[in-house]
Enzyme design. Structure first.
Site, PDB file in Angstrom:
ATOM      1  N   LYS A  79     -39.842  40.607  49.584  1.00 35.77           N
ATOM      2  CA  LYS A  79     -40.920  41.721  49.339  1.00 35.77           C
ATOM      3  C   LYS A  79     -41.876  41.120  48.688  1.00 35.77           C
ATOM      4  CE  LYS A  79     -37.632  43.666  46.457  1.00 35.77           C
ATOM      5  NZ  LYS A  79     -36.655  42.810  46.718  1.00 35.77           N
ATOM      6  N   THR A  80     -41.990  40.250  47.645  1.00 31.31           N
ATOM      7  CA  THR A  80     -43.248  39.857  46.902  1.00 31.31           C
ATOM      8  C   THR A  80     -43.966  38.961  48.051  1.00 31.31           C
ATOM      9  OG1 THR A  80     -41.948  39.576  44.744  1.00 31.31           O
ATOM     10  CG2 THR A  80     -44.014  38.434  45.164  1.00 31.31           C
ATOM     11  N   ASP A 132     -45.770  45.700  42.920  1.00 33.57           N
ATOM     12  CA  ASP A 132     -44.447  44.940  42.993  1.00 33.57           C
ATOM     13  C   ASP A 132     -43.560  45.551  42.012  1.00 33.57           C
ATOM     14  OD1 ASP A 132     -42.552  43.187  44.070  1.00 33.57           O
ATOM     15  OD2 ASP A 132     -43.632  41.194  42.969  1.00 33.57           O
ATOM     16  N   GLU A 133     -42.142  45.280  42.314  1.00 38.81           N
ATOM     17  CA  GLU A 133     -41.133  45.746  41.378  1.00 38.81           C
ATOM     18  C   GLU A 133     -41.268  47.428  40.866  1.00 38.81           C
ATOM     19  OE1 GLU A 133     -38.776  43.693  40.241  1.00 38.81           O
ATOM     20  OE2 GLU A 133     -39.641  41.729  40.447  1.00 38.81           O
ATOM     21  N   ARG A 177     -30.759  35.404  41.340  1.00 36.20           N
ATOM     22  CA  ARG A 177     -31.779  34.404  41.177  1.00 36.20           C
ATOM     23  C   ARG A 177     -31.392  33.075  41.879  1.00 36.20           C
ATOM     24  NH1 ARG A 177     -35.195  37.526  41.613  1.00 36.20           N
ATOM     25  NH2 ARG A 177     -33.376  38.969  42.042  1.00 36.20           N
ATOM     26  N   GLN A 234     -32.303  46.950  41.354  1.00 31.98           N
ATOM     27  CA  GLN A 234     -32.798  45.746  40.359  1.00 31.98           C
ATOM     28  C   GLN A 234     -33.586  46.535  39.200  1.00 31.98           C
ATOM     29  OE1 GLN A 234     -34.374  41.924  41.649  1.00 31.98           O
ATOM     30  NE2 GLN A 234     -34.045  42.648  43.869  1.00 31.98           N
TER      31      GLN A 234
HETATM   32  P1  ATP Z   1     -36.731  39.836  44.459  1.00 32.67           P
HETATM   33  O1  ATP Z   1     -36.186  41.215  44.618  1.00 32.67           O
HETATM   34  O2  ATP Z   1     -35.990  38.781  43.592  1.00 32.67           O
HETATM   35  O3  ATP Z   1     -38.245  40.215  43.902  1.00 32.67           O
HETATM   36  P2  ATP Z   1     -38.265  39.562  46.818  1.00 32.67           P
HETATM   37  O4  ATP Z   1     -37.685  40.367  47.754  1.00 32.67           O
HETATM   38  O5  ATP Z   1     -39.456  39.753  46.122  1.00 32.67           O
HETATM   39  O6  ATP Z   1     -37.094  39.127  46.021  1.00 32.67           O
HETATM   40  P3  ATP Z   1     -39.143  36.986  47.603  1.00 32.67           P
HETATM   41  O7  ATP Z   1     -39.334  36.261  46.056  1.00 32.67           O
HETATM   42  O8  ATP Z   1     -40.698  37.458  48.082  1.00 32.67           O
HETATM   43  O9  ATP Z   1     -38.295  38.126  47.712  1.00 32.67           O
HETATM   44  O10 ATP Z   1     -38.549  35.757  48.592  1.00 32.67           O
HETATM   45  C1  ATP Z   1     -37.571  35.219  48.519  1.00 32.67           C
HETATM   46  C2  ATP Z   1     -37.547  33.835  48.820  1.00 32.67           C
HETATM   47  O11 ATP Z   1     -37.438  34.015  50.129  1.00 32.67           O
HETATM   48  C3  ATP Z   1     -38.954  33.253  48.473  1.00 32.67           C
HETATM   49  O12 ATP Z   1     -38.551  31.643  48.118  1.00 32.67           O
HETATM   50  C4  ATP Z   1     -39.623  33.284  49.756  1.00 32.67           C
HETATM   51  O13 ATP Z   1     -40.692  32.278  50.049  1.00 32.67           O
HETATM   52  C5  ATP Z   1     -38.736  33.234  50.959  1.00 32.67           C
HETATM   53  N1  ATP Z   1     -38.891  33.928  52.110  1.00 32.67           N
HETATM   54  C6  ATP Z   1     -39.391  35.218  52.188  1.00 32.67           C
HETATM   55  N2  ATP Z   1     -39.728  35.707  53.356  1.00 32.67           N
HETATM   56  C7  ATP Z   1     -39.508  34.609  54.004  1.00 32.67           C
HETATM   57  C8  ATP Z   1     -39.557  34.286  55.493  1.00 32.67           C
HETATM   58  N3  ATP Z   1     -39.811  35.367  56.383  1.00 32.67           N
HETATM   59  N4  ATP Z   1     -39.362  33.040  55.832  1.00 32.67           N
HETATM   60  C9  ATP Z   1     -38.827  31.861  55.109  1.00 32.67           C
HETATM   61  N5  ATP Z   1     -38.696  32.272  53.736  1.00 32.67           N
HETATM   62  C10 ATP Z   1     -38.987  33.421  53.202  1.00 32.67           C
HETATM   63 MG    MG Z   2     -39.797  39.653  44.277  1.00 30.35          MG
END
Ligand code: ATP
Ligand code: MG
Length: 749
Positions: free
Chosen positions: A44-45, A231-232, A608, A262
């Site tokens: 997402k981030t 975000d969040e 995490r 979350q």
């Molecule tokens: P959270 O809910 O914990 O905030 P999130 O959904 O924001 O998580 P991110 O932190 O954006 O998730 O991504 C998690 C990990 O996966 C990061 O290391 C990111 O670089 C990697 N990632 C996300 N999308 C891809 C992708 N399409 N290909 C490879 N790696 C990815």
């Molecule tokens: Mg995130």
């Protein structure tokens, strides 16, 4: 993967290459409202960051027209760096920050429209409290029955909901002494304006007033910020939601990403319902669901998903990973909390030996007080660490205050410590008293405490303050004497109790107060490892000294709340015991809702971890000086056996080794036991001397003031000296009568 079909990107763009189709869809659907509702680690981030870069790179808009809201300042910095990296150039003019930071920035530009000047001060909690107290006093409210902190809590929750005093529903009002809560709120707001000040809640609240009352100003920002990203999103409160909605309503280009599983700030007014509201308020919003997790291996994801499935109120989702099963989540039972700290320390050391960077390790705790044991362990091992999103244990306000008391007991000349607590808790000894003590101390070349002992024998202070100061001096004398024989932890407990310091936090109704009380208890626990106070104090200064290294590569220690959005190769999750986690207070206060928020926290913790998650629970902990047996957390039973490996204290699979912790307890590392006795005695000897040096009686002061002489005193006027006792004079004043005053305070008449 998508709830409503979104066409695949029309333009193949290199920025999109590293995203999956769902993520790409969330990036290229630049116009209109987009909600990415997806689980942990699904990117997402990453979507938000890429979206920012994409909007700029495709020429849709410049950085100037973008507004991105993150949860912490650190996250904002990282996102800005990442966007610059994706674009290959810096992004000037881009607004990325927390809700508060951005709202403050806007408010400064239009402060006068809400009755403030652009130079307004942002108040911290202490200032807020002082102000509420003044308002309560003015309204004749007995602050014993209606403590300021409770009233402030009420006001803050109203602000979270975007309610100015005139909007608070009558049902929410309540009696506060002879006044009403809403009236107090109104008076408090009035005072803030008079002081040209705003509290944190005001930043959003005034923002709302500004936008709703001044459509031209709102239009200006709506025009400027063509694209808004958040975000969040699950942790926004109502005020933040309303603020966003106003900003986005003209163009509707609002992209929010979040995960209902979350949501961990319900206790601060965050509302998961904002997610549901989003779809209602922004009709036709594109909702993107991402299900592939890129962060964790299969067992970790499986365990986390099964755990959160025990919550009833959730939207529900299925996550998968291609990262392979990886290692099962280790669930390790240890004998006690000391062993827990040792076990984690050993693993980190082993990792370090194997060449892993320390930054790969995180220790995530439920409550701040838990960091102490791990901090001390890592310091003993010489492993650099940082406490993320908070202070190191011995740097926290309540710990420093408590230590200041103990320092004055061990070392009466410690003026810095005395100054810190002489009016903490509030005893009505203000700056004037302190100034007087400083003057006396300088004149006599003695410590502040000694100066106080001297001053109370005179009439320089009004009777009430004299009596208060005398009680404090007597208390210190009593505690000092007790410290000669009593175990250090006991004396610490007595001091915290008798000084009113613990009571001060007990009366505190702010959300941070229970954490502070826990920290104080943890402090007493830490002291219990030492027999005598000086040895403990020496340990603390050594510990703090060693902790201030400038290593780059460090282990992260933080609360689960601070860990949101972050990821680490190895995550340790200690203290999974009933009462600790789930936290008893959360359940007592909020029942099932509280328990579900605790479970979401556990889920945040597990998710995490990239490769390794290790959950620990101790069979017993020292609470209030008593060993307390603990039941393992109910969350442990909710982790499916197929994703978990149960281990004993040594990390051996259960069934292969002896009782957890057997043979391990005795070699407890007690830093400080090796302190040189000579040091000990030096401090003890110093304490044996009377705190107040006895002045030799002389008939005349160095200034030549002698018995029978006429003098003038600022406060008491003219008088005749009746007796001279060192630099203390007995004077028959013409108007004020017989007084004891200090020689430094009179002039020859
Ligand atoms: P959270 O809910 O914990 O905030 P999130 O959904 O924001 O998580 P991110 O932190 O954006 O998730 O991504 C998690 C990990 O996966 C990061 O290391 C990111 O670089 C990697 N990632 C996300 N999308 C891809 C992708 N399409 N290909 C490879 N790696 C990815
Ligand atoms: Mg995130």
């Amino acid at each position: 993967m998508l709830s409503n079909a979104v066409p695949a990107p029309i333009e193949p763009y290199p920025l999109l290459a590293s995203l999956n189709p769902g993520q790409q869809a969330a990036v290229v659907r630049t116009e209109g409202a987009v909600l990415v509702l997806a689980g942990a680690g699904t990117g997402k981030t990453r979507v938000l960051t890429t979206r920012l870069a994409y909007l700029i790179a495709t020429g849709r808009t410049g950085p100037f027209s973008l507004l991105a809201v993150t949860f912490t300042n650190k996250a904002a910095r990282e996102m800005a760096e990442r966007v610059a990296q994706l674009l290959g150039r810096p992004t000037e003019g881009l607004w990325i920050g927390t809700f508060h930071a951005i709202a403050a920035r806007i408010l400064r530009r239009h402060a006068e429209l809400v009755g403030l000047k652009s130079t307004f001060t942002i108040l911290d909690t202490d200032d807020q409290l002082r102000l509420v107290k003044q308002v309560l006093e003015a309204a004749n409210v007995d602050d014993k029955r209606w403590p300021a902190r409770g009233v402030l809590g009420l006001i803050e929750r109203w602000k979270d909901r975007g309610l100015t005093p005139d909007k608070v529903p009558g049902d929410d009002d309540q009696a506060v002494g002879p006044s009403r809560a809403i009236a107090i709120y109104r008076a408090y707001q009035q005072r803030l304006i008079e002081l040209n000040a705003a509290d944190f809640g005001d930043l959003l609240l005034h923002g709302l007033t500004l936008f709703t009352g001044h459509p031209d100003v709102l239009a200006q920002y709506q025009d400027r910020f063509r694209y808004i990203l958040v975000d969040e999103y699950q942790d926004t409160n109502v005020a933040q939601y309303l603020w966003l909605r106003l900003l986005a309503q003209s163009h509707g280009n609002l992209c929010c990403v979040g995960d209902d599983d979350q949501s961990i700030y319900g206790w601060r007014g965050a509302q998961v319902d904002n997610i549901l509201r989003f779809e209602r308020d922004f009709a036709g919003a594109t909702v993107v669901r991402l299900e592939r997790n890129y962060r964790s291996t299969g067992h970790i994801l499986g365990a986390a998903s099964a755990l959160i499935a025990h919550n009833a109120g959730r939207l529900g989702k299925t996550l998968w990973t291609e990262a392979g099963d990886g290692e099962p989540v280790a669930v390790r039972g240890v004998w006690d909390d000391a062993e827990e700290a040792r076990a984690i320390g050993e693993e980190i050391e082993a990792g370090q030996r194997a060449g892993l960077p320390l930054g790969a390790f995180a220790i995530l705790v439920r409550a701040g007080f838990q960091t102490r044991a791990f901090e001390e362990r890592l310091i003993t091992l010489g492993v650099p660490y940082r406490v993320v999103g908070g202070l190191r244990f011995y740097e926290r306000q309540e710990i420093r205050d408590a230590l200041a008391y103990l320092r004055v007991i061990a070392q009466p000349d410690d003026d810095l410590a005395f100054e810190r607590i002489y009016n903490q808790p509030k005893r009505g000894l203000g700056d004037t008293t302190l100034q007087l003590l400083h003057t006396v101390a300088r004149a006599r070349g003695c410590s502040l405490l000694a100066a106080a002992a001297f001053a109370v024998e005179t009439d320089e202070l009004p009777p009430q303050r004299r009596a208060t100061l005398r009680r404090l001096i007597e208390s210190f004398a009593r505690w000092r004497q007790a410290a000669e024989t009593m175990p250090a932890a006991e004396i610490a407990a007595v001091v915290l109790d008798e000084s009113g310091y613990t009571a001060m936090w007990q009366q505190d109704k702010l959300v941070t107060a229970p954490g502070r009380l826990d920290n104080l208890q943890e402090l007493v626990r830490a002291i219990a490892e030492f027999e005598r106070l000086p040895a403990f104090l020496e340990h603390v200064s050594l510990v703090m000294d060693m902790a201030t290294g400038d290593a780059q590569d460090m282990v992260s220690i933080m609360t689960l709340h601070s860990a949101k959005g972050l990821e680490f190769d190895t995550v340790f999750l200690p203290g999974w015991e009933e009462g600790v986690f789930p936290n008893q207070l959360a359940i007592d206060d909020k029942g099932i809702a509280g328990l579900e928020e605790e479970r979401r926290l556990a889920h945040v913790g597990l998710t995490r971890a990239r490769r390794r998650a290790c959950v620990l629970y101790a069979g017993r902990r020292l609470v209030h000086g008593q060993w307390q047996a603990n039941l393992p957390s109910r969350f442990l039973a909710e982790l499916p056996a197929k994703h978990v490996i149960r281990q004993d204290a040594l990390g051996q699979p259960l069934g292969h080794a002896a009782t957890p912790g057997a043979g391990h307890v005795a070699e407890s590392a007690r830093p400080g036991y090796g302190l040189r006795p000579s040091n000990y005695h030096r401090v003890l000897d110093a304490r044996a001397k009377p705190a107040v040096p006895l002045a030799k009686p002389v008939a005349q002061t160095p200034e030549g003031i002698a018995v029978g002489g006429r003098v003038f005193h600022q406060k008491f006027g003219y008088g005749r000296v009746r007796a001279v006792d060192g630099d203390k004079l007995d004077i028959a004043f013409d108007k004020a009568g017989d007084k004891k005053v200090m020689a430094g305070f009179v002039q020859k008449a």
